[in-house]
Design an enzyme around this catalytic site. Structure first.
Site, PDB file in Angstrom:
ATOM      1  N   LYS A   1       0.843  -1.205   0.000  1.00 36.20           N
ATOM      2  CA  LYS A   1       0.000   0.000   0.000  1.00 36.20           C
ATOM      3  C   LYS A   1       0.875   1.251   0.000  1.00 36.20           C
ATOM      4  O   LYS A   1       0.614   2.207  -0.731  1.00 36.20           O
ATOM      5  CB  LYS A   1      -0.910   0.001   1.243  1.00 36.20           C
ATOM      6  CG  LYS A   1      -2.072  -0.951   1.101  1.00 36.20           C
ATOM      7  CD  LYS A   1      -2.792  -1.236   2.412  1.00 36.20           C
ATOM      8  CE  LYS A   1      -3.810  -2.347   2.183  1.00 36.20           C
ATOM      9  NZ  LYS A   1      -4.408  -2.872   3.406  1.00 36.20           N
TER      10      LYS A   1
ATOM     11  N   GLN B   1      -5.106  -1.592   9.493  1.00 38.33           N
ATOM     12  CA  GLN B   1      -4.967  -2.926   8.906  1.00 38.33           C
ATOM     13  C   GLN B   1      -5.604  -3.967   9.837  1.00 38.33           C
ATOM     14  O   GLN B   1      -5.280  -4.044  11.022  1.00 38.33           O
ATOM     15  CB  GLN B   1      -3.465  -3.232   8.698  1.00 38.33           C
ATOM     16  CG  GLN B   1      -3.182  -4.542   8.010  1.00 38.33           C
ATOM     17  CD  GLN B   1      -3.637  -4.562   6.551  1.00 38.33           C
ATOM     18  OE1 GLN B   1      -3.455  -3.598   5.815  1.00 38.33           O
ATOM     19  NE2 GLN B   1      -4.254  -5.663   6.151  1.00 38.33           N
TER      20      GLN B   1
ATOM     21  N   ASP C   1     -11.537   2.285   3.819  1.00 42.02           N
ATOM     22  CA  ASP C   1     -11.837   0.844   3.804  1.00 42.02           C
ATOM     23  C   ASP C   1     -13.348   0.613   3.679  1.00 42.02           C
ATOM     24  O   ASP C   1     -13.787  -0.514   3.454  1.00 42.02           O
ATOM     25  CB  ASP C   1     -11.335   0.205   5.105  1.00 42.02           C
ATOM     26  CG  ASP C   1     -10.384  -0.944   4.851  1.00 42.02           C
ATOM     27  OD1 ASP C   1     -10.171  -1.288   3.679  1.00 42.02           O
ATOM     28  OD2 ASP C   1      -9.858  -1.500   5.833  1.00 42.02           O
TER      29      ASP C   1
END
Ligand code: NDP
Length: 294
Positions: free
Chosen positions: A54, A98, A121
């Site tokens: 990422k 994460q 997200d």
């Protein structure tokens, strides 16, 4: 018949290039540099690989990338304090914590603490609810990638029969909503569904997001169906290493499907590319600019 292979690598690279063009434009025209903050708690090797990828791809697209690594034994209060700090940081337009978080941390509380405008997200209840209501929302990256891959084969999904196998908040549920927005007719299947092969047989579009190696067999498929395999399963090899397989029996499906994504090289490639899209969109929305052209 051999299915067309949907090349996630190529499609993701094209998408990243379009994002980079738009990032350059908003920088030039509005002096805006979209920024993504990624929070990694603990040292799960798979998560570390994702976070590194990422970081690299965010920078390659011309965006700012902020990495925050916290020890596995960080307190809930300290993790929430970091999220609050990032919510207030005007250089940060996207926040991604994460997952999975180490045991002992409350994932729901952490996700709920993220400013919905920065929730790249797409897991905050505000965004999940807006998506379910058919409103503009930041949507989870993997389902967004699945739709883009499908549209590389079918310009319109209107009226098509789709089945989504799996109902997680991360993949299955948002994917169903995105398919409804595309005017597909959607069946959602899960571990309690009866006659899964029969349900799959009716589908023009098959999405497998289960986490069970090669569960969907070739003879379940309707001939010509488009198959999007979200599953990432690690299988031990004789030499002690592992190989990746999807939730679909790929070789069998190749002979029946019209088009199929490989694992690796399919959906996985799209997830980070869509994270860049979401960060760019979030940055434009926060800055009061029109939606970017990607
Ligand atoms: P979850 O474990 O959260 O959900 C799995 C879903 O599959 C559940 O809804 C479960 O049903 C359903 N399921 C389990 N067994 C069966 C069965 N025998 N028949 C039908 N349905 C079943 O997984 P995720 O959604 O997070 O991930 C799914 C897969 O996608 C995993 O392999 C994961 O690694 C991969 N993945 C890939 C990504 C990518 O970028 N390519 C990103 C995210 C995930 P129930 O709800 O009834 O328990």
């Amino acid at each position: 018949m051999t299915a067309k292979i949907i090349d996630g690598k190529v499609i993701a690279a094209e998408l990243r290039a379009r994002v980079a063009d738009e990032v350059a434009r908003v920088k030039r025209e509005h002096n805006l540099v979209p920024g993504l903050a990624v929070v990694l708690v603990g040292s799960d090797p798979a998560s570390e690989v994702y976070v590194r990828s990422k970081h690299t791809q965010t920078q390659a697209a011309g965006m700012a990338s902020f990495e925050h690594k916290l020890p596995a034994d960080v307190s809930q209060a300290n993790l929430l304090a970091l999220v609050t700090k990032l919510n207030r940081d005007s250089a940060v337009h996207g926040i991604l914590v994460q997952l999975p978080l180490p045991k002992g941390l409350n994932t729901e509380a952490v996700v709920n603490a993220i400013d919905p405008a920065k929730d790249v997200d797409g897991l905050h209840p505000n965004n999940a609810g807006r998506l379910a209501g058919g409103f503009e929302a930041l949507s989870p990256c993997t389902p967004l990638g699945c739709i883009i891959l499908t549209k590389s084969v079918h310009a319109s999904l209107e009226g098509m029969n789709a089945i989504v196998i799996g109902r997680s908040n991360l993949v299955g549920r948002p994917l169903v909503q995105l398919l409804l927005n595309e005017n597909a007719t959607v069946t959602i299947a899960h571990s309690r569904s009866r006659d899964l092969p029969g349900l799959v047989k009716r589908a023009d579009l098959v999405y497998a997001a289960v986490g069970k190696s090669e569960m969907v067999r070739g003879d379940w498929l309707k001939p010509g169906a488009t198959v999007i395999d979200v599953g990432i399963n690690r299988i031990p090899k004789d030499d002690g290493k592992t190989r990746l397989v999807g939730d679909v029996a790929y070789q069998e499906a190749l002979a029946v499907a019209g088009a199929i994504t490989p694992v690796p090289g399919g959906v996985g490639q799209m997830t980070v590319a869509c994270l860049l899209v979401n960060t760019l969109r979030a940055a434009c929305a926060i800055a009061g600019l029109p939606k970017p052209a990607v």
